[in-house]
Design a protein around this motif. Sequence first.
Motif, short mmCIF file in Angstrom:
data_model
loop_
_atom_site.label_atom_id
_atom_site.label_comp_id
_atom_site.label_asym_id
_atom_site.label_seq_id
_atom_site.Cartn_x
_atom_site.Cartn_y
_atom_site.Cartn_z
N ALA A 165 0.81 -1.22 0.00
CA ALA A 165 0.00 0.00 0.00
C ALA A 165 0.85 1.27 0.00
CB ALA A 165 -0.93 0.00 1.21
N LEU A 166 2.12 1.17 0.38
CA LEU A 166 2.97 2.35 0.39
C LEU A 166 3.43 2.75 -1.01
CD1 LEU A 166 5.19 1.70 3.53
CD2 LEU A 166 3.35 3.36 3.27
N ALA A 167 3.30 1.85 -1.98
CA ALA A 167 3.70 2.16 -3.35
C ALA A 167 2.49 2.63 -4.14
CB ALA A 167 4.29 0.92 -4.01
N PRO A 168 2.69 3.52 -5.11
CA PRO A 168 1.58 3.87 -6.00
C PRO A 168 1.04 2.61 -6.68
CG PRO A 168 3.47 5.32 -6.34
CD PRO A 168 3.94 4.21 -5.45
N ALA A 169 -0.24 2.60 -6.98
CA ALA A 169 -0.87 1.40 -7.53
C ALA A 169 -0.16 0.90 -8.78
CB ALA A 169 -2.34 1.69 -7.82
N HIS A 170 0.32 1.82 -9.61
CA HIS A 170 0.94 1.41 -10.87
C HIS A 170 2.36 0.85 -10.68
CE1 HIS A 170 2.51 5.52 -10.40
NE2 HIS A 170 3.51 5.15 -11.18
N GLU A 171 2.89 0.90 -9.46
CA GLU A 171 4.23 0.37 -9.20
C GLU A 171 4.22 -0.87 -8.31
OE1 GLU A 171 7.69 3.00 -8.97
OE2 GLU A 171 6.28 4.63 -8.51
N ARG A 172 3.05 -1.31 -7.89
CA ARG A 172 2.99 -2.43 -6.94
C ARG A 172 3.36 -3.76 -7.57
NH1 ARG A 172 -2.61 -0.36 -4.05
NH2 ARG A 172 -1.68 1.59 -3.25
N HIS A 173 3.38 -3.82 -8.89
CA HIS A 173 3.81 -5.06 -9.55
C HIS A 173 5.32 -5.24 -9.47
CE1 HIS A 173 4.78 -2.04 -12.56
NE2 HIS A 173 5.53 -2.94 -13.16
N ASP A 174 6.04 -4.18 -9.08
CA ASP A 174 7.50 -4.20 -9.00
C ASP A 174 7.94 -3.51 -7.72
OD1 ASP A 174 10.22 -4.31 -9.49
OD2 ASP A 174 10.22 -2.63 -10.90
N MET A 175 7.65 -4.15 -6.59
CA MET A 175 7.97 -3.54 -5.31
C MET A 175 9.46 -3.33 -5.13
SD MET A 175 5.32 -2.64 -3.58
CE MET A 175 6.03 -2.40 -1.96
N LEU A 176 10.27 -4.27 -5.62
CA LEU A 176 11.71 -4.12 -5.48
C LEU A 176 12.19 -2.88 -6.23
CD1 LEU A 176 14.55 -4.92 -4.69
CD2 LEU A 176 14.57 -6.57 -6.58
N GLY A 177 11.75 -2.70 -7.46
CA GLY A 177 12.16 -1.52 -8.21
C GLY A 177 11.72 -0.24 -7.54
N PHE A 178 10.49 -0.24 -7.04
CA PHE A 178 9.97 0.94 -6.34
C PHE A 178 10.82 1.25 -5.10
CE2 PHE A 178 7.36 2.09 -2.61
CZ PHE A 178 7.10 3.42 -2.93
N LEU A 179 11.13 0.24 -4.31
CA LEU A 179 11.91 0.45 -3.10
C LEU A 179 13.33 0.90 -3.43
CD1 LEU A 179 10.65 -2.67 -1.17
CD2 LEU A 179 10.31 -0.30 -0.44
N ALA A 180 13.94 0.27 -4.42
CA ALA A 180 15.32 0.64 -4.79
C ALA A 180 15.38 2.09 -5.22
CB ALA A 180 15.83 -0.28 -5.88
N ARG A 181 14.45 2.50 -6.07
CA ARG A 181 14.46 3.90 -6.54
C ARG A 181 14.21 4.86 -5.38
NH1 ARG A 181 11.73 1.19 -10.70
NH2 ARG A 181 9.69 1.65 -9.80
N SER A 182 13.29 4.51 -4.51
CA SER A 182 12.93 5.41 -3.42
C SER A 182 14.05 5.53 -2.39
CB SER A 182 11.66 4.90 -2.73
OG SER A 182 10.57 4.84 -3.64
N LEU A 183 14.73 4.43 -2.11
CA LEU A 183 15.80 4.47 -1.12
C LEU A 183 17.07 5.10 -1.65
CD1 LEU A 183 15.22 0.96 0.49
CD2 LEU A 183 14.71 3.18 1.52
#
Length: 325
Positions: A165-183
């Motif tokens: 739920a912390l990721a935008p809906a369109h990025e939830r299919h790639d949580m690792l990519g979302f986390l890597a970019r955000s961190l």
Amino acid sequence: MPASPLYPATAPRHSFALEVGHGHVLQVDDCGAADGICAVVLHGGPGSGGSPLLRRFFDPERFRVVAIDQRGAGRSRPRGATAHNRTADLLDDLQRVREHLGIARWLVVGGSWGATLALAHALHTPQAVAGLLLRAVFVPRADTIAAFFQDPAGRAPDAWARFAALAPAHERHDMLGFLARSLQADAADGGARQRQLALAWWHWERALGGATGAADSPDGSALDALVDRYRVQSHYLRHACWLDRPPLLDRLAALPRVPTLLLHARDDRICPPQAAQDVQARIAHSRLHWVATGGHDPAAPAMAAAMVAALDGYARTARFDGAIP
């Protein structure tokens, strides 16, 4: 074997910082008996940093244990740094530490990512490896990595929903990519968003690992350290730890024929047991011992007892042929 079953905690005989280039400085602890059996213990993560617990599997009167905080991890500096921080750099660092200490060969002991790094080290510098003890081995395959972050098997659906739920809906299919970019992004808000993401990842990891009961959530400096840990970890996992070309499994037949033991809990949901089977099947001279319970926790009583028994046996015979609980 001590009743604990771990050996008592002891202070390092010698701790030092070792410059390894590009601004990285490793923290190294030299522990146990100066004239003991040389061993290096490799922590997990990537990025987790060492822990005194990992040294307590070893009899301090029979082993000389070298514990290294890998680049960007633990007390190494700069903590959380991902530049000039790849698996190849860690392999070069192991050679630097060994040469700095004047050690020709050592027993290599690693858990989770540390077990993966142990295998890569044995392939990179086979003449330096006297034996391999691999706890909860991790195989950096795309499906395994995706399964950790996406939970396709529905192992903890409610926990994953809170995590995602912390990721935008369109990025939830790639949580690792979302986390890597955000961190990796600049912390324009003073790091508050990165701390929020790190805490969510921590809760998800606990849920997946089967943690029960309440635990104090990290805060303050502990939470800042968690951000740095997950920054390094996401950096590695996003690139399959640079061990997929060719895949690590396809290279294992070239390992040196040294005593090799895998210990793996049957209920490990962080590093699936299938990984241990796949690794053991490709190392003809290896042995796989199943631990009934304990998940991914190195301090779980059954796993701790198995680790201590394996190392006590190695200290006696330089092999892993003895009985393990």
